[in-house]
Motif scaffolding. Sequence first.
Motif, PDB file in Angstrom:
ATOM      1  N   ARG A  31       0.839  -1.196   0.000  1.00  0.00           N
ATOM      2  CA  ARG A  31       0.000   0.000   0.000  1.00  0.00           C
ATOM      3  C   ARG A  31       0.874   1.246   0.000  1.00  0.00           C
ATOM      4  O   ARG A  31       2.025   1.214   0.429  1.00  0.00           O
ATOM      5  N   ILE A  32       0.304   2.343  -0.476  1.00  0.00           N
ATOM      6  CA  ILE A  32       0.957   3.647  -0.459  1.00  0.00           C
ATOM      7  C   ILE A  32       0.063   4.572   0.354  1.00  0.00           C
ATOM      8  O   ILE A  32      -1.142   4.658   0.100  1.00  0.00           O
ATOM      9  N   ILE A  33       0.657   5.260   1.329  1.00  0.00           N
ATOM     10  CA  ILE A  33      -0.095   6.197   2.148  1.00  0.00           C
ATOM     11  C   ILE A  33       0.488   7.586   1.898  1.00  0.00           C
ATOM     12  O   ILE A  33       1.630   7.866   2.288  1.00  0.00           O
ATOM     13  N   PRO A  34      -0.267   8.474   1.228  1.00  0.00           N
ATOM     14  CA  PRO A  34       0.246   9.817   0.959  1.00  0.00           C
ATOM     15  C   PRO A  34       0.533  10.594   2.246  1.00  0.00           C
ATOM     16  O   PRO A  34      -0.222  10.509   3.219  1.00  0.00           O
ATOM     17  N   ILE A  35       1.624  11.325   2.233  1.00  0.00           N
ATOM     18  CA  ILE A  35       1.966  12.257   3.316  1.00  0.00           C
ATOM     19  C   ILE A  35       1.647  13.641   2.769  1.00  0.00           C
ATOM     20  O   ILE A  35       2.291  14.104   1.820  1.00  0.00           O
ATOM     21  N   ILE A  36       0.625  14.294   3.338  1.00  0.00           N
ATOM     22  CA  ILE A  36       0.044  15.489   2.734  1.00  0.00           C
ATOM     23  C   ILE A  36       0.362  16.783   3.495  1.00  0.00           C
ATOM     24  O   ILE A  36      -0.177  17.833   3.175  1.00  0.00           O
ATOM     25  N   GLY A  37       1.228  16.714   4.483  1.00  0.00           N
ATOM     26  CA  GLY A  37       1.594  17.894   5.248  1.00  0.00           C
ATOM     27  C   GLY A  37       2.006  17.505   6.647  1.00  0.00           C
ATOM     28  O   GLY A  37       2.202  16.328   6.943  1.00  0.00           O
ATOM     29  N   GLY A  38       2.100  18.499   7.508  1.00  0.00           N
ATOM     30  CA  GLY A  38       2.433  18.224   8.897  1.00  0.00           C
ATOM     31  C   GLY A  38       3.396  19.246   9.459  1.00  0.00           C
ATOM     32  O   GLY A  38       3.692  20.273   8.832  1.00  0.00           O
ATOM     33  N   THR A  39       3.889  18.941  10.635  1.00  0.00           N
ATOM     34  CA  THR A  39       4.772  19.860  11.349  1.00  0.00           C
ATOM     35  C   THR A  39       5.989  19.127  11.888  1.00  0.00           C
ATOM     36  O   THR A  39       5.960  17.906  12.122  1.00  0.00           O
ATOM     37  N   VAL A  40       7.046  19.894  12.104  1.00  0.00           N
ATOM     38  CA  VAL A  40       8.278  19.417  12.733  1.00  0.00           C
ATOM     39  C   VAL A  40       8.583  20.410  13.849  1.00  0.00           C
ATOM     40  O   VAL A  40       8.697  21.606  13.597  1.00  0.00           O
ATOM     41  N   GLU A  41       8.694  19.904  15.074  1.00  0.00           N
ATOM     42  CA  GLU A  41       8.946  20.784  16.210  1.00  0.00           C
ATOM     43  C   GLU A  41      10.125  20.269  17.018  1.00  0.00           C
ATOM     44  O   GLU A  41      10.109  19.119  17.468  1.00  0.00           O
ATOM     45  N   GLY A  42      11.130  21.109  17.159  1.00  0.00           N
ATOM     46  CA  GLY A  42      12.298  20.761  17.960  1.00  0.00           C
ATOM     47  C   GLY A  42      13.197  21.966  18.112  1.00  0.00           C
ATOM     48  O   GLY A  42      13.095  22.937  17.348  1.00  0.00           O
ATOM     49  N   GLU A  43      14.091  21.893  19.076  1.00  0.00           N
ATOM     50  CA  GLU A  43      14.995  23.012  19.340  1.00  0.00           C
ATOM     51  C   GLU A  43      15.958  23.239  18.182  1.00  0.00           C
ATOM     52  O   GLU A  43      16.252  24.370  17.810  1.00  0.00           O
ATOM     53  N   ARG A  44      16.447  22.146  17.573  1.00  0.00           N
ATOM     54  CA  ARG A  44      17.439  22.258  16.499  1.00  0.00           C
ATOM     55  C   ARG A  44      16.864  22.035  15.116  1.00  0.00           C
ATOM     56  O   ARG A  44      17.537  22.260  14.115  1.00  0.00           O
ATOM     57  N   LEU A  45      15.605  21.569  15.030  1.00  0.00           N
ATOM     58  CA  LEU A  45      14.974  21.323  13.735  1.00  0.00           C
ATOM     59  C   LEU A  45      13.479  21.562  13.878  1.00  0.00           C
ATOM     60  O   LEU A  45      12.808  20.874  14.670  1.00  0.00           O
ATOM     61  N   SER A  46      12.971  22.552  13.132  1.00  0.00           N
ATOM     62  CA  SER A  46      11.534  22.822  13.155  1.00  0.00           C
ATOM     63  C   SER A  46      11.109  23.360  11.795  1.00  0.00           C
ATOM     64  O   SER A  46      11.912  23.902  11.040  1.00  0.00           O
ATOM     65  N   GLY A  47       9.833  23.168  11.496  1.00  0.00           N
ATOM     66  CA  GLY A  47       9.306  23.633  10.220  1.00  0.00           C
ATOM     67  C   GLY A  47       8.019  22.910   9.881  1.00  0.00           C
ATOM     68  O   GLY A  47       7.252  22.513  10.764  1.00  0.00           O
ATOM     69  N   ARG A  48       7.820  22.713   8.576  1.00  0.00           N
ATOM     70  CA  ARG A  48       6.602  22.048   8.112  1.00  0.00           C
ATOM     71  C   ARG A  48       6.947  20.968   7.104  1.00  0.00           C
ATOM     72  O   ARG A  48       7.999  21.031   6.443  1.00  0.00           O
ATOM     73  N   ILE A  49       6.056  20.012   6.978  1.00  0.00           N
ATOM     74  CA  ILE A  49       6.199  18.948   5.996  1.00  0.00           C
ATOM     75  C   ILE A  49       5.401  19.346   4.765  1.00  0.00           C
ATOM     76  O   ILE A  49       4.231  19.729   4.868  1.00  0.00           O
ATOM     77  N   LEU A  50       6.034  19.273   3.609  1.00  0.00           N
ATOM     78  CA  LEU A  50       5.366  19.624   2.360  1.00  0.00           C
ATOM     79  C   LEU A  50       4.468  18.481   1.889  1.00  0.00           C
ATOM     80  O   LEU A  50       4.679  17.320   2.238  1.00  0.00           O
ATOM     81  N   ASP A  51       3.497  18.826   1.054  1.00  0.00           N
ATOM     82  CA  ASP A  51       2.536  17.856   0.515  1.00  0.00           C
ATOM     83  C   ASP A  51       3.123  17.214  -0.737  1.00  0.00           C
ATOM     84  O   ASP A  51       2.727  17.544  -1.859  1.00  0.00           O
ATOM     85  N   LEU A  52       4.094  16.312  -0.549  1.00  0.00           N
ATOM     86  CA  LEU A  52       4.671  15.634  -1.711  1.00  0.00           C
ATOM     87  C   LEU A  52       5.408  14.349  -1.360  1.00  0.00           C
ATOM     88  O   LEU A  52       6.290  13.920  -2.058  1.00  0.00           O
ATOM     89  N   GLY A  53       4.978  13.683  -0.300  1.00  0.00           N
ATOM     90  CA  GLY A  53       5.641  12.444   0.088  1.00  0.00           C
ATOM     91  C   GLY A  53       4.653  11.316   0.274  1.00  0.00           C
ATOM     92  O   GLY A  53       3.457  11.471   0.094  1.00  0.00           O
ATOM     93  N   ALA A  54       5.193  10.156   0.649  1.00  0.00           N
ATOM     94  CA  ALA A  54       4.346   8.990   0.886  1.00  0.00           C
ATOM     95  C   ALA A  54       5.114   7.932   1.672  1.00  0.00           C
ATOM     96  O   ALA A  54       6.337   7.979   1.775  1.00  0.00           O
ATOM     97  N   ASP A  55       4.342   7.007   2.205  1.00  0.00           N
ATOM     98  CA  ASP A  55       4.868   5.816   2.873  1.00  0.00           C
ATOM     99  C   ASP A  55       4.509   4.624   2.006  1.00  0.00           C
ATOM    100  O   ASP A  55       3.337   4.330   1.815  1.00  0.00           O
ATOM    101  N   TRP A  56       5.514   3.965   1.462  1.00  0.00           N
ATOM    102  CA  TRP A  56       5.302   2.753   0.670  1.00  0.00           C
ATOM    103  C   TRP A  56       5.446   1.574   1.634  1.00  0.00           C
ATOM    104  O   TRP A  56       6.552   1.218   2.025  1.00  0.00           O
ATOM    105  N   GLN A  57       4.325   1.013   2.037  1.00  0.00           N
ATOM    106  CA  GLN A  57       4.323  -0.031   3.065  1.00  0.00           C
ATOM    107  C   GLN A  57       4.183  -1.419   2.463  1.00  0.00           C
ATOM    108  O   GLN A  57       3.430  -1.614   1.504  1.00  0.00           O
ATOM    109  N   ASN A  58       4.878  -2.346   3.076  1.00  0.00           N
ATOM    110  CA  ASN A  58       4.638  -3.771   2.873  1.00  0.00           C
ATOM    111  C   ASN A  58       4.036  -4.267   4.183  1.00  0.00           C
ATOM    112  O   ASN A  58       4.658  -4.147   5.235  1.00  0.00           O
ATOM    113  N   VAL A  59       2.825  -4.814   4.101  1.00  0.00           N
ATOM    114  CA  VAL A  59       2.142  -5.329   5.282  1.00  0.00           C
ATOM    115  C   VAL A  59       2.122  -6.850   5.158  1.00  0.00           C
ATOM    116  O   VAL A  59       1.471  -7.396   4.265  1.00  0.00           O
TER     117      VAL A  59
END
Length: 152
Positions: A31-59
Amino acid sequence: MQAPGLRPLCEIRADLGPPIEKGGGPGGRWRIIPIIGGTVEGERLSGRILDLGADWQNVYDAGYAELDTRYVIETHDGAMIDIRNFGFRHGPPEVLARLAAGETVDPALYYMRTNPRFQTGDPRYAWLNHTMFIGTGERMANFVRIFIFEVL
């Protein structure tokens, strides 16, 4: 020799689109699960996730999922960072069934670990290119939360 330590890097919340079922073969399905956005929060790394990724899973029928994600982080200060995150999720069949149904499940009831790898051409974040990381995660109905640690 001293055992490696861990230092928190960030928390990623990756928002997910509906899964695309690809079928399968002996022993599992894909299966493919689209990654459509999100957030990154940390002291040394923070920002946003762009709408252009996915998780290619083998179940696998044996009761585990192999995770293989790729997406892009745009940092709060404008750097672009590619992340590839490989991992595994498994647990008791009844817990995995609840996750598959979109229920909120205590992450202590299942195993979800990842090995993120970062790549960037931005010199401010070049240290990410040659540092090891480990993540622990939880799956929610519409997003995944991953806590990432630098391996010292």
